[in-house]
Design a protein around this motif. Sequence first.
Motif, PDB file in Angstrom:
ATOM      1  N   LEU A  25       0.830  -1.208   0.000  1.00  0.00           N
ATOM      2  CA  LEU A  25       0.000   0.000   0.000  1.00  0.00           C
ATOM      3  C   LEU A  25       0.865   1.258   0.000  1.00  0.00           C
ATOM      4  CD1 LEU A  25      -2.734   1.388   0.161  1.00  0.00           C
ATOM      5  CD2 LEU A  25      -2.677   1.078   2.652  1.00  0.00           C
ATOM      6  N   ARG A  26       1.924   1.256   0.799  1.00  0.00           N
ATOM      7  CA  ARG A  26       2.797   2.420   0.877  1.00  0.00           C
ATOM      8  C   ARG A  26       3.429   2.701  -0.490  1.00  0.00           C
ATOM      9  NH1 ARG A  26       8.123   3.216   3.257  1.00  0.00           N
ATOM     10  NH2 ARG A  26       8.258   0.959   3.451  1.00  0.00           N
ATOM     11  N   ALA A  28       2.166   1.804  -3.409  1.00  0.00           N
ATOM     12  CA  ALA A  28       1.102   2.237  -4.322  1.00  0.00           C
ATOM     13  C   ALA A  28       0.737   3.703  -4.097  1.00  0.00           C
ATOM     14  CB  ALA A  28      -0.128   1.344  -4.152  1.00  0.00           C
ATOM     15  N   LEU A  29       0.726   4.131  -2.844  1.00  0.00           N
ATOM     16  CA  LEU A  29       0.417   5.532  -2.537  1.00  0.00           C
ATOM     17  C   LEU A  29       1.557   6.448  -2.944  1.00  0.00           C
ATOM     18  CD1 LEU A  29      -1.243   5.053   0.976  1.00  0.00           C
ATOM     19  CD2 LEU A  29      -2.400   5.665  -1.166  1.00  0.00           C
ATOM     20  N   GLN A  30       2.787   5.983  -2.741  1.00  0.00           N
ATOM     21  CA  GLN A  30       3.941   6.804  -3.128  1.00  0.00           C
ATOM     22  C   GLN A  30       3.968   7.039  -4.636  1.00  0.00           C
ATOM     23  OE1 GLN A  30       7.495   5.903  -1.084  1.00  0.00           O
ATOM     24  NE2 GLN A  30       8.805   7.167  -2.361  1.00  0.00           N
ATOM     25  N   GLU A  31       3.590   6.018  -5.391  1.00  0.00           N
ATOM     26  CA  GLU A  31       3.531   6.155  -6.859  1.00  0.00           C
ATOM     27  C   GLU A  31       2.514   7.208  -7.275  1.00  0.00           C
ATOM     28  OE1 GLU A  31       2.642   2.191  -8.077  1.00  0.00           O
ATOM     29  OE2 GLU A  31       4.585   1.420  -7.367  1.00  0.00           O
ATOM     30  N   LEU A  36       4.597   8.113   2.686  1.00  0.00           N
ATOM     31  CA  LEU A  36       4.375   7.785   4.098  1.00  0.00           C
ATOM     32  C   LEU A  36       5.489   6.869   4.575  1.00  0.00           C
ATOM     33  CD1 LEU A  36       0.586   6.829   3.892  1.00  0.00           C
ATOM     34  CD2 LEU A  36       1.477   8.778   5.168  1.00  0.00           C
ATOM     35  N   SER A  37       5.856   6.995   5.852  1.00  0.00           N
ATOM     36  CA  SER A  37       6.751   6.009   6.447  1.00  0.00           C
ATOM     37  C   SER A  37       5.956   4.736   6.725  1.00  0.00           C
ATOM     38  CB  SER A  37       7.353   6.541   7.749  1.00  0.00           C
ATOM     39  OG  SER A  37       6.336   6.630   8.745  1.00  0.00           O
ATOM     40  N   ALA A  38       6.661   3.646   6.981  1.00  0.00           N
ATOM     41  CA  ALA A  38       5.975   2.392   7.311  1.00  0.00           C
ATOM     42  C   ALA A  38       5.092   2.572   8.541  1.00  0.00           C
ATOM     43  CB  ALA A  38       6.997   1.282   7.542  1.00  0.00           C
ATOM     44  N   ALA A  43      -0.276   3.196  11.084  1.00  0.00           N
ATOM     45  CA  ALA A  43      -1.162   3.946  11.981  1.00  0.00           C
ATOM     46  C   ALA A  43      -2.444   4.373  11.283  1.00  0.00           C
ATOM     47  CB  ALA A  43      -0.426   5.159  12.527  1.00  0.00           C
ATOM     48  N   LEU A  44      -2.346   4.729  10.010  1.00  0.00           N
ATOM     49  CA  LEU A  44      -3.507   5.223   9.266  1.00  0.00           C
ATOM     50  C   LEU A  44      -4.441   4.110   8.805  1.00  0.00           C
ATOM     51  CD1 LEU A  44      -1.850   7.987   7.059  1.00  0.00           C
ATOM     52  CD2 LEU A  44      -3.710   8.347   8.680  1.00  0.00           C
ATOM     53  N   PHE A  45      -3.874   2.959   8.431  1.00  0.00           N
ATOM     54  CA  PHE A  45      -4.676   1.981   7.693  1.00  0.00           C
ATOM     55  C   PHE A  45      -4.940   0.664   8.407  1.00  0.00           C
ATOM     56  CE2 PHE A  45      -3.092   4.778   4.348  1.00  0.00           C
ATOM     57  CZ  PHE A  45      -4.241   5.003   3.611  1.00  0.00           C
TER      58      PHE A  45
END
Length: 220
Positions: A25-26, A28-31, A36-38, A43-45
């Motif tokens: 997920l991290r 995919a979001l960065q792309e 986000l850090s790990a 913490a968010l998801f």
Amino acid sequence: MKFDAVLFDCDGVLVDSEGLTNAVLRDALQERGWTLSAEECMALFVGKTVREERAAIEAHTGKPFSQEWLEEFYQRRNRALEASLEIVPGAREAVAAAQAHAALGIACASGADRFKVEMQLAKVGLMPYFEGHVFSGHEMPRSKPAPDVYLAAARHLNAQPQRCLVIEDSVAGITAGVAAGATVWAYCPAMGHQSADLLRQAGAQAVFANMGDLPGLLAA
């Protein structure tokens, strides 16, 4: 206390999946422009569905949240899980003990989609315990932290929620179990993503660090 049914969350409780899923997920979001850090991603998801966080994803990426993007994430996530997923140490013994303890049986009640839950249980050899007793928050009117998935699992087993024990590892899941009226115990390993204090504040009546401790707790 003797419980009529024991209801297990899946991710982080039975299978060690959360690190794998959040890494995918991290990426995919960065792309899409949200770095986000790990720890931040966890913490968010953790304990929530990705689609529930649609507004936050759109706000931070500046791009629309599409079904195509979600399906691509699911495919990447499933490949990572199929390649590297492992059982939580002690989970097999915990599940067997719960099945022996509970007069009306056990179930797996997860916030994740059914394909993921059943694939994971099958991969680590736990599906024989839960065949026909798997419940997905995706198929409920509301997912965790709402109680719907736990109420559905209890109803399926003909158990009163107040006579059920829920095993969880996240604030969202504990909130769901408490809202259902069940007793909730929290699995909180030493390297867990949420503190024991936070899990107690959410309503967990007991916190334990090793899944292998559950048989003894049930017997006490």
